[in-house]
Design an enzyme around this catalytic site. Structure first.
Site, PDB file in Angstrom:
ATOM      1  N   ASP A  66       0.727  -1.199  -0.070  1.00  0.00           N
ATOM      2  CA  ASP A  66       0.014   0.044  -0.169  1.00  0.00           C
ATOM      3  C   ASP A  66       0.960   1.195  -0.034  1.00  0.00           C
ATOM      4  O   ASP A  66       2.152   1.190   0.294  1.00  0.00           O
ATOM      5  CB  ASP A  66      -1.081  -0.129   1.066  1.00  0.00           C
ATOM      6  N   TYR A  68       2.925   4.826   0.835  1.00  0.00           N
ATOM      7  CA  TYR A  68       3.424   5.125   1.911  1.00  0.00           C
ATOM      8  C   TYR A  68       2.622   6.023   2.714  1.00  0.00           C
ATOM      9  O   TYR A  68       2.007   6.538   2.344  1.00  0.00           O
ATOM     10  CB  TYR A  68       4.726   5.843   1.514  1.00  0.00           C
ATOM     11  N   PHE A  79       6.644   2.105  -4.421  1.00  0.00           N
ATOM     12  CA  PHE A  79       8.082   2.021  -4.079  1.00  0.00           C
ATOM     13  C   PHE A  79       8.589   3.344  -4.200  1.00  0.00           C
ATOM     14  O   PHE A  79       9.858   3.872  -3.638  1.00  0.00           O
ATOM     15  CB  PHE A  79       8.891   0.998  -4.530  1.00  0.00           C
ATOM     16  N   HIS A 188      10.195  -9.629   0.165  1.00  0.00           N
ATOM     17  CA  HIS A 188      10.113  -8.294   0.480  1.00  0.00           C
ATOM     18  C   HIS A 188      11.466  -7.584   0.542  1.00  0.00           C
ATOM     19  O   HIS A 188      12.447  -7.921   1.280  1.00  0.00           O
ATOM     20  CB  HIS A 188       9.087  -7.782   1.126  1.00  0.00           C
TER      21      HIS A 188
END
Length: 225
Positions: A66, A68, A79, A188
């Protein structure tokens, strides 16, 4: 809701906008605004991934969780953070992997728009979040919408490369026809998990090898200010 996305994506996803789940999602966000809750990213950037990378130009998909949830960071691309914003830890680790994988110098900017412009769809599973509350909008219907987007890509393209990092992203594999596309999985890039298989995955060079094998232009991963 004012859906600002590129025309080819709008044509693909038009039927989703009238479905009950999307109407409920839009109503939920309107209520959040009425309650003066701060939502990221700002409204004009919620669908930024779909605005920057036209449907017919997608070659690679990088799935995030989701947006930031800190002020000034979310920009609607997984990202990615705007020019001048401190680079978050997960993106720092992506840059470290790029350096060891392809020798790329560590960038000063965290704005990944240049990737999006080359056909890298930077898509989060949820497209909004409440300030300082990670995953606060993960159950309001966004996953159904992003599932629909991935299914459209899977159905109408061939040879796409899906980079699925972490359990949340890997749940989307059910939407992808792995007989037509390439699915690369790793841990991740978060500092909590990057050492468990993200570092050393070489997904960036593998992506370009797969694109070259298909006669497609490889991605220039370099980010310059």
């Amino acid at each position: 809701m004012n859906v600002q996305m590129e025309a080819s994506w709008k044509a693909q996803l038009q039927s989703e906008f009238s479905k009950p789940y999307f109407q409920e999602l839009a109503a939920f966000l309107k209520t959040e605004k009425a309650l003066q809750r701060i939502i990221y990213p700002q409204g004009s950037l919620i669908f930024n991934a779909f605005a920057q990378t036209p449907f017919n130009e997608v070659k690679v998909v990088i799935l995030g969780q989701d947006p930031y949830h800190n002020p000034g960071e979310a920009m609607g691309l997984s990202f990615s953070v705007p020019q001048g914003v401190r680079i978050p830890p997960s993106l720092q680790n992506m840059y470290k992997e790029l350096q060891t994988d392809i020798g790329m110098p560590i960038p000063q900017s965290g704005d990944l728009t240049p990737w999006a412009k080359q056909g890298v769809l930077l898509l989060n599973a949820s497209l909004t979040v409440r300030k300082n509350e990670p995953q606060s909008h993960s159950k309001i219907g966004w996953s159904q919408f992003t599932d629909a987007a991935i299914r459209r890509l899977s159905e109408q393209h061939e040879g796409l490369i899906f980079l699925l990092w972490g359990r949340s992203a890997q749940e989307k594999v059910a939407c992808i026809d792995a007989t037509k596309h390439h699915v690369l999985k790793a841990a991740h890039p978060s500092p909590l998990s990057a050492h468990n298989g993200f570092f050393g995955c070489k997904h960036f060079s593998k992506t370009n090898e797969l694109l070259t094998q298909q006669g497609k232009t490889p991605i220039d991963w370099k980010i310059t200010p």
